[in-house]
Scaffold this active site. Structure first.
Site, PDB file in Angstrom:
ATOM      1  CG  ASP A 379      -2.076   1.203   1.207  1.00 52.58           C
ATOM      2  OD1 ASP A 379      -2.417   1.549   0.133  1.00 52.58           O
ATOM      3  OD2 ASP A 379      -2.609   1.019   2.086  1.00 52.58           O
ATOM      4  CG  HIS A 396       0.427   2.027  -9.368  1.00 50.15           C
ATOM      5  ND1 HIS A 396       0.033   1.627  -8.072  1.00 50.15           N
ATOM      6  CD2 HIS A 396      -0.677   2.657  -9.982  1.00 50.15           C
ATOM      7  CE1 HIS A 396      -1.219   1.972  -7.814  1.00 50.15           C
ATOM      8  NE2 HIS A 396      -1.611   2.812  -8.682  1.00 50.15           N
ATOM      9  CG  LEU A 488       9.980 -16.760  -3.752  1.00 48.05           C
ATOM     10  CD1 LEU A 488       9.741 -16.724  -2.207  1.00 48.05           C
ATOM     11  CD2 LEU A 488      10.334 -15.318  -3.994  1.00 48.05           C
TER      12      LEU A 488
HETATM   13  C1  FPP Z   1      -1.983   0.212  -3.571  1.00 46.81           C
HETATM   14  O1  FPP Z   1      -1.262   1.482  -3.494  1.00 46.81           O
HETATM   15  C2  FPP Z   1      -0.983  -0.554  -4.624  1.00 46.81           C
HETATM   16  C3  FPP Z   1      -1.891  -1.053  -5.932  1.00 46.81           C
HETATM   17  C4  FPP Z   1      -3.318  -0.864  -6.078  1.00 46.81           C
HETATM   18  C5  FPP Z   1      -1.103  -1.554  -7.018  1.00 46.81           C
HETATM   19  C6  FPP Z   1      -0.034  -2.455  -6.677  1.00 46.81           C
HETATM   20  C7  FPP Z   1       0.817  -2.910  -7.642  1.00 46.81           C
HETATM   21  C8  FPP Z   1       2.201  -2.673  -7.842  1.00 46.81           C
HETATM   22  C9  FPP Z   1       3.140  -2.342  -6.636  1.00 46.81           C
HETATM   23  C10 FPP Z   1       2.771  -2.841  -9.110  1.00 46.81           C
HETATM   24  C11 FPP Z   1       2.668  -4.275  -9.315  1.00 46.81           C
HETATM   25  C12 FPP Z   1       4.052  -4.924  -9.748  1.00 46.81           C
HETATM   26  C13 FPP Z   1       4.225  -6.007  -9.840  1.00 46.81           C
HETATM   27  C14 FPP Z   1       5.247  -6.412 -10.798  1.00 46.81           C
HETATM   28  C15 FPP Z   1       3.855  -7.010  -8.943  1.00 46.81           C
HETATM   29  P1  FPP Z   1      -2.322   2.619  -3.701  1.00 46.81           P
HETATM   30  O2  FPP Z   1      -2.516   2.955  -4.932  1.00 46.81           O
HETATM   31  O3  FPP Z   1      -3.635   2.445  -3.192  1.00 46.81           O
HETATM   32  O4  FPP Z   1      -1.693   3.667  -2.788  1.00 46.81           O
HETATM   33  P2  FPP Z   1      -2.535   4.815  -1.907  1.00 46.81           P
HETATM   34  O5  FPP Z   1      -3.029   4.027  -0.608  1.00 46.81           O
HETATM   35  O6  FPP Z   1      -0.980   5.703  -1.492  1.00 46.81           O
HETATM   36  O7  FPP Z   1      -3.615   5.432  -2.815  1.00 46.81           O
END
Ligand code: FPP
Length: 630
Positions: A379, A396, A488
């Protein structure tokens, strides 16, 4: 030879219309022309049905298909050559694979079949590392095979056939005719390939038996008592006849999959439908052969084949006339496309993860205290971007860099399972631009395949149906090609929701109960666990969430029932492998009870006991606000 490609292509070669497709090509390097010619001749001589199928595709695509077919068979022949002892055959297969590995970056080979294969890989940008496990299987087959049941038999057949068929599909993709499979037809596709394999085994029964091989599962042989012994003695008995009838029936069912080609481009659809018709004709020939099946491979009569192929040729010509094909220019060979050599049976030859940039080493934690399974809610990407005045998708992108870093840390510390909440069933509610950016990012990561050379098995956990089919194809590809890895297990939860998972499990149980396989009153926790979409995923020991929120957000509700929770305030893109190590170190200091009295348990170890450690405090909540699960 009208279908030998030139060594280099001109712009006119690249845009191939039906009018130009059949024209003889000139200017190819003579050794390469001879190599492709050999592949074509071997295909024609060794498998006329396969050759006839390849004739149904436009001439520009044929050399690639001849090269792939000839390479697969050359390797099989090396493994099968009973004039040599098993160890020597295995060594020859290994040498062939190693030579291919060495030659691919150079773009050529002194062996004509590998020369054509290497050229095909460069020209069509095929990632031959996808063949790693299939090729290793040919080597390991020299030791003989025994299958206890259909599940083992299927896994063996699919490991071998799917990657080769996958490359054929990639050639079609690159030519501009994607053979995308709908999600609901994937199982049918894999079963179709089971049918291909079973038909092949039945056809070659006499040759296999002569070599002492019986490539059928004990499960089905046991259903026809005496059949295995009779086959070994090559005695046609009522048990063998009944076995063959059952198997041809099964194979016929597997290759008859009308839905498979629905919605597909009519070119590949014609090829697949014709393949199914030829396989059924082959099965008819097996049925008609009777005792002769144990003496030589049966073949359908020429007129039967002609009745299938003549209309198919007309249909195929019409189908391909609808689409101009693109032949990509020959790609400069590069080491990044080298096929990783086949992994020896016991020791891995994987790269080590790159060290932490600051040289930090993982803490030494006794294996007994390590969590088996860490799950992460990543997050804070959006906030990370906002803090820098960047669009959310930049957060992201930075998050994906952290994923790489944390996976490296997981490998270094020896973690067995890492599960990442990457895109939830609720994330579709975000701005479509952000959704597209996340899906694009995933597509990019899966294509670049940063863990391809590490001992990482990739799995996908999530819903079929809403994700773009090409992304699903990529996920399946990475799952397939890393299936045998034992380091893994990295599970990406994409279009995943915990309640969705539980609902689907309940539906699966209801189906089983309705079919009479389960007694509703006797359903136990074990039965439930086995029917989960990833029935073999272990319980989560440690759930780590970054970004300062303290919620579990519909993430792995079944598996986290006894998980230790670890919440950290930092945003995901700011995390690195040291944060994972820190989370794991903190976990080792926790006392885990699983409902028992503290004295009966050790710190942070053990498997969940049957009793709960308190009344459930879970409540249904309104749509939450942030994080992948929300
Ligand atoms: C939450 O942060 C994160 C996501 C919705 C997406 C997670 C995706 C990635 C980390 C990239 C994926 C990459 C791979 C290769 C697995 P948020 O957008 O809700 O953050 P916020 O709470 O600050 O709004």
């Amino acid at each position: 030879m009208s279908d030998v490609p030139p060594a280099t292509t001109t712009p006119a070669d690249r845009q191939v219309t039906p009018e130009t497709a059949g024209r003889p090509v000139t200017g190819a390097d003579p050794a390469l022309r001879a190599a492709y010619r050999l592949c074509r001749r071997r295909t024609k001589d060794q498998d006329p049905a396969e050759y006839a199928l390849i004739q149904l595709v436009p001439p520009t695509l044929r050399p690639a298909l001849h090269a792939l077919w000839a390479a697969a068979n050359a390797l099989d022949d090396l493994g099968d050559d009973r004039t040599a002892p098993a160890a020597e055959r295995a060594a020859r297969v290994e040498a062939w694979i190693t030579a291919l590995h060495r030659e691919l970056p150079t773009g050529s080979s002194p062996d004509p079949i590998r020369h054509a294969l290497v050229d095909t890989a460069c020209r069509w940008r095929l990632d031959l590392s996808e063949l790693r496990d299939a090729m290793a299987q040919v080597r390991d087959d020299t030791r003989g095979r025994h299958f206890a049941d259909w599940a083992q038999w299927r896994a063996w057949g699919r490991d071998n056939l799917l990657p080769w068929f996958g490359l054929v599909r990639t050639v079609f993709d690159r030519a501009g005719v994607p053979v995308a499979l709908r999600l609901d037809t994937r199982e049918a596709y894999e079963e179709f390939l089971d049918g291909v394999r079973l038909t092949d085994i039945l056809t070659d029964l006499s040759a296999d038996l002569a070599q002492g091989d019986l490539l059928l599962p004990a499960e089905v042989l046991d259903r026809h008592p005496g059949s295995a012994a009779d086959l070994t003695r090559r005695r046609w008995s009522p048990a063998v006849a009944a076995l063959v009838t059952q198997l041809t029936g099964l194979a016929r069912q597997w290759v008859t999959r009308e839905a498979l080609t629905r919605g597909m481009h009519p070119g590949p659809a014609t090829v697949l439908d014709t393949m199914a018709a030829l396989l059924r004709a082959q099965l008819d020939a097996v049925d008609a052969a009777g005792p002769a099946l144990l003496r030589s491979p049966p073949r359908p009569a020429l007129r039967v084949r002609a009745r299938i192929l003549a209309p198919a040729r007309t249909r195929a010509a019409l189908a391909w006339s609808l689409t101009p094909l693109t032949v990509p220019p020959r790609h400069r060979p590069g080491p990044h496309r080298s096929p990783a050599p086949a992994r020896p049976a016991s020791t891995g030859r994987f790269r080590q993860p790159p060290p932490h940039p600051g040289g930090e080493q993982p803490p030494r934690i006794p294996p007994g205290l390590l969590p088996a399974h860490v799950a992460v809610i990543m997050d804070g990407n959006g906030r990370w971007a906002q803090q820098r005045g960047l669009p959310r998708h930049e957060g992201h992108r930075a998050g994906a860099v952290t994923v790489r870093e944390v996976v490296h840390g997981a490998l270094e510390i020896g973690l067995r399972h890492l599960t990442l909440y990457t895109f939830s069933t609720e994330n579709w509610r975000r701005d479509p631009e952000e959704v597209d950016a996340i899906l694009d990012l995933l597509r990019g990561e899966l294509t670049e395949n940063p863990f391809g050379e590490l001992d990482v098995r990739l799995r996908w956990h999530g819903r079929a149906g809403r994700l773009p089919p090409d992304l699903v194809d990529l996920l399946h590809l990475r799952e397939r090609t890393t299936r045998a890895r034992t380091g893994l297990t990295l599970t990406m939860c994409i279009d995943y929701g915990g309640r969705d998972e539980l609902t689907r499990t309940a539906a699966a149980l209801a189906h089983r109960a309705r079919a009479g396989h389960l007694e509703p009153d006797l359903i136990a926790e074990d039965d439930f666990a086995r029917h989960l979409p990833l029935g073999d995923m272990p319980d989560v020991d440690l759930l780590w969430r970054t970004g300062g929120e303290q919620r579990v957000s519909n993430f792995l509700p079944w598996h986290t029932a006894y998980a230790e929770l670890h919440f950290t305030p930092g945003l995901w893109p700011d995390a690195d492998r040291r944060d994972l190590w820190q989370a794991i170190t903190a976990y080792t200091h926790r006392q885990r009870h699983h409902g028992a009295t503290p004295a009966a348990t050790a710190p942070a170890s053990g498997t969940p006991a049957a009793s709960a450690d308190g009344p459930s405090t879970a409540r249904r909540s309104a749509a939450p606000a942030a994080g992948p699960g929300e």
